[in-house]
Design a protein around this motif. Structure first.
Motif, PDB file in Angstrom:
ATOM      1  N   THR A   1       0.820  -1.211   0.000  1.00 17.15           N
ATOM      2  CA  THR A   1       0.000   0.000   0.000  1.00 17.15           C
ATOM      3  C   THR A   1       0.855   1.262   0.000  1.00 17.15           C
ATOM      4  O   THR A   1       0.380   2.335  -0.392  1.00 17.15           O
ATOM      5  CB  THR A   1      -0.919   0.020   1.232  1.00 17.15           C
ATOM      6  OG1 THR A   1      -0.117  -0.167   2.421  1.00 17.15           O
ATOM      7  CG2 THR A   1      -1.946  -1.082   1.154  1.00 17.15           C
ATOM      8  N   GLY A   2       2.103   1.162   0.435  1.00  5.17           N
ATOM      9  CA  GLY A   2       2.976   2.334   0.436  1.00  5.17           C
ATOM     10  C   GLY A   2       3.545   2.654  -0.936  1.00  5.17           C
ATOM     11  O   GLY A   2       3.813   3.828  -1.240  1.00  5.17           O
ATOM     12  N   LEU A   3       3.715   1.659  -1.777  1.00  4.84           N
ATOM     13  CA  LEU A   3       4.276   1.890  -3.112  1.00  4.84           C
ATOM     14  C   LEU A   3       3.412   2.810  -3.976  1.00  4.84           C
ATOM     15  O   LEU A   3       3.953   3.708  -4.638  1.00  4.84           O
ATOM     16  CB  LEU A   3       4.502   0.545  -3.814  1.00  4.84           C
ATOM     17  CG  LEU A   3       5.677  -0.282  -3.297  1.00  4.84           C
ATOM     18  CD1 LEU A   3       5.735  -1.631  -4.009  1.00  4.84           C
ATOM     19  CD2 LEU A   3       6.991   0.463  -3.492  1.00  4.84           C
ATOM     20  N   PRO A   4       2.080   2.641  -4.022  1.00  6.05           N
ATOM     21  CA  PRO A   4       1.278   3.578  -4.830  1.00  6.05           C
ATOM     22  C   PRO A   4       1.404   5.026  -4.378  1.00  6.05           C
ATOM     23  O   PRO A   4       1.342   5.941  -5.204  1.00  6.05           O
ATOM     24  CB  PRO A   4      -0.153   3.055  -4.651  1.00  6.05           C
ATOM     25  CG  PRO A   4      -0.001   1.635  -4.297  1.00  6.05           C
ATOM     26  CD  PRO A   4       1.250   1.551  -3.498  1.00  6.05           C
ATOM     27  N   ILE A   5       1.566   5.252  -3.074  1.00  5.62           N
ATOM     28  CA  ILE A   5       1.733   6.617  -2.583  1.00  5.62           C
ATOM     29  C   ILE A   5       3.013   7.232  -3.128  1.00  5.62           C
ATOM     30  O   ILE A   5       3.025   8.384  -3.597  1.00  5.62           O
ATOM     31  CB  ILE A   5       1.739   6.631  -1.038  1.00  5.62           C
ATOM     32  CG1 ILE A   5       0.401   6.115  -0.505  1.00  5.62           C
ATOM     33  CG2 ILE A   5       2.020   8.029  -0.511  1.00  5.62           C
ATOM     34  CD1 ILE A   5       0.362   6.005   1.008  1.00  5.62           C
TER      35      ILE A   5
ATOM     36  N   VAL B   1       4.866   7.791   3.539  1.00  2.80           N
ATOM     37  CA  VAL B   1       4.768   6.383   3.928  1.00  2.80           C
ATOM     38  C   VAL B   1       5.347   6.171   5.327  1.00  2.80           C
ATOM     39  O   VAL B   1       4.794   5.416   6.143  1.00  2.80           O
ATOM     40  CB  VAL B   1       5.486   5.499   2.896  1.00  2.80           C
ATOM     41  CG1 VAL B   1       5.560   4.059   3.375  1.00  2.80           C
ATOM     42  CG2 VAL B   1       4.772   5.565   1.551  1.00  2.80           C
ATOM     43  N   THR B   2       6.457   6.846   5.623  1.00  2.00           N
ATOM     44  CA  THR B   2       7.083   6.707   6.940  1.00  2.00           C
ATOM     45  C   THR B   2       6.169   7.214   8.045  1.00  2.00           C
ATOM     46  O   THR B   2       6.019   6.568   9.091  1.00  2.00           O
ATOM     47  CB  THR B   2       8.408   7.477   6.970  1.00  2.00           C
ATOM     48  OG1 THR B   2       9.248   7.031   5.907  1.00  2.00           O
ATOM     49  CG2 THR B   2       9.124   7.258   8.295  1.00  2.00           C
ATOM     50  N   VAL B   3       5.522   8.361   7.817  1.00  2.00           N
ATOM     51  CA  VAL B   3       4.597   8.903   8.821  1.00  2.00           C
ATOM     52  C   VAL B   3       3.421   7.950   9.027  1.00  2.00           C
ATOM     53  O   VAL B   3       2.979   7.721  10.162  1.00  2.00           O
ATOM     54  CB  VAL B   3       4.120  10.299   8.398  1.00  2.00           C
ATOM     55  CG1 VAL B   3       3.003  10.792   9.319  1.00  2.00           C
ATOM     56  CG2 VAL B   3       5.272  11.292   8.412  1.00  2.00           C
ATOM     57  N   ILE B   4       2.914   7.378   7.941  1.00  2.00           N
ATOM     58  CA  ILE B   4       1.802   6.427   8.053  1.00  2.00           C
ATOM     59  C   ILE B   4       2.222   5.204   8.865  1.00  2.00           C
ATOM     60  O   ILE B   4       1.462   4.694   9.705  1.00  2.00           O
ATOM     61  CB  ILE B   4       1.316   6.016   6.655  1.00  2.00           C
ATOM     62  CG1 ILE B   4       0.645   7.209   5.953  1.00  2.00           C
ATOM     63  CG2 ILE B   4       0.339   4.845   6.732  1.00  2.00           C
ATOM     64  CD1 ILE B   4       0.294   6.955   4.509  1.00  2.00           C
ATOM     65  N   GLN B   5       3.454   4.723   8.632  1.00  2.00           N
ATOM     66  CA  GLN B   5       3.939   3.569   9.391  1.00  2.00           C
ATOM     67  C   GLN B   5       4.080   3.897  10.875  1.00  2.00           C
ATOM     68  O   GLN B   5       3.717   3.081  11.738  1.00  2.00           O
ATOM     69  CB  GLN B   5       5.275   3.095   8.822  1.00  2.00           C
ATOM     70  CG  GLN B   5       5.152   2.444   7.468  1.00  2.00           C
ATOM     71  CD  GLN B   5       6.481   1.921   6.928  1.00  2.00           C
ATOM     72  OE1 GLN B   5       6.529   1.164   5.973  1.00  2.00           O
ATOM     73  NE2 GLN B   5       7.581   2.351   7.524  1.00  2.00           N
TER      74      GLN B   5
END
Length: 300
Positions: free
Chosen positions: A64-68, A111-115
């Protein structure tokens, strides 16, 4: 994967420790665009997510992070045409290399913030949020705690409704797509009605228990220990030191019009080292707890 019951080892610390830890990793990640710091934060957050997240859906998190990242890289050159390295032209519009580099950094940052926020859900639950902000801002603390509880509650209720509809034969193979769509809308309507009824019952229950009255006391199991006070002091000092270094521009990286790194990278490596050691603290806690329990089990 090993867990201490329903909770991880780090989540059993005092809520203040969890809060300042999350403030440390999130603030350092969000106030700088240094690729080394962001890359270190992404790696540490991925490791912490993999070790401490009880659902352990690490592969789904990566997918899911790759599309972002791809979306950020593709859309960035549309809004920015500043740079020194021209890759190609589209309708007389120059596409710059610096725009793509900046898009990659921003995508990895998102992506890092989401993780990290996903890790925050593991360490800080609704009860801890209400404990931290209940006295300072009771309504704000209650709102945050209810939001954190409401999302997984809606998911579990919808699964219960959907399973019941399947058991009733509403999703037979002969059912048309339009009927399936109507069935999905019906399930959502049931879910909304159920949630509204439950919210009314919750409000009446809270009112009967005296919520909002002055001099009302609350019960909690959290007690700050001396070791946790020392840990909070270390985290706070490290956060202040890292913020001062970043604000002073010691690790600043410029992408427009050209990519310029700081000449002295000692400050960058210092923040990366702090982020690596402090960021992986929940992992050390989890592995240490696992080792102690296994050792006690073998002795018995």
């Amino acid at each position: 994967m090993y867990y201490l019951g329903e909770k991880t080892a780090f989540s059993m610390y005092h809520p203040a420790v969890n809060l300042i830890y999350m403030a440390f990793v999130l603030i350092i990640t969000m106030i700088t665009l240094n690729p080394y710091i962001i890359g270190t934060s992404w790696f540490v957050s991925a490791v912490v997510w993999f070790v401490t997240n009880k659902e352990n859906k690490f592969s789904i998190n990566i997918i899911t992070g790759l599309p972002i990242i791809i979306f950020t890289v593709m859309i960035q050159p549309i809004f920015s045409n500043t740079g020194t390295t021209v890759l190609f032209y589209i309708n007389d519009k120059a596409i710059m290399l610096e725009a793509y580099i900046y898009g990659i950094i921003m995508g990895v940052l998102f992506v890092t913030v989401i993780q990290w926020i996903g890790c925050c859900r593991v360490f800080i639950d609704s009860e801890k949020l209400y404990y931290l902000f209940g006295r300072i801002a009771p309504l704000l603390g209650l709102t945050f705690s209810m939001i954190l509880r409401f999302i997984p509650l809606l998911r579990s209720r919808y699964r219960e409704i959907h399973d019941a509809q399947i058991a009733m034969g509403r999703y037979h193979s002969s059912v048309k797509k339009l009927d399936r769509l109507r069935q999905y809308l019906k399930e959502i309507s049931i879910l909304i009605s159920w949630s509204l009824e439950n919210s009314i019952e919750t409000s009446k229950s809270m009112e009967s228990r005296g919520f909002g009255l002055k001099h009302r006391t609350t019960y909690h199991l959290y007690h700050l220990k001396k070791a946790e006070i020392g840990l909070i002091a270390i985290l706070f000092i490290a956060l202040c030191a890292a913020c001062c270094i970043i604000v002073m521009g010691k690790v600043s990286v410029y992408y427009m019009p050209a990519v310029i790194f700081p000449q002295n990278k000692i400050w960058t490596w210092g923040i990366c080292f702090m982020l690596f050691i402090i960021g992986l603290f929940p992992v050390w806690c989890e592995l240490s707890a696992k080792y102690k329990l296994n050792k006690n089990f073998l002795q018995k």
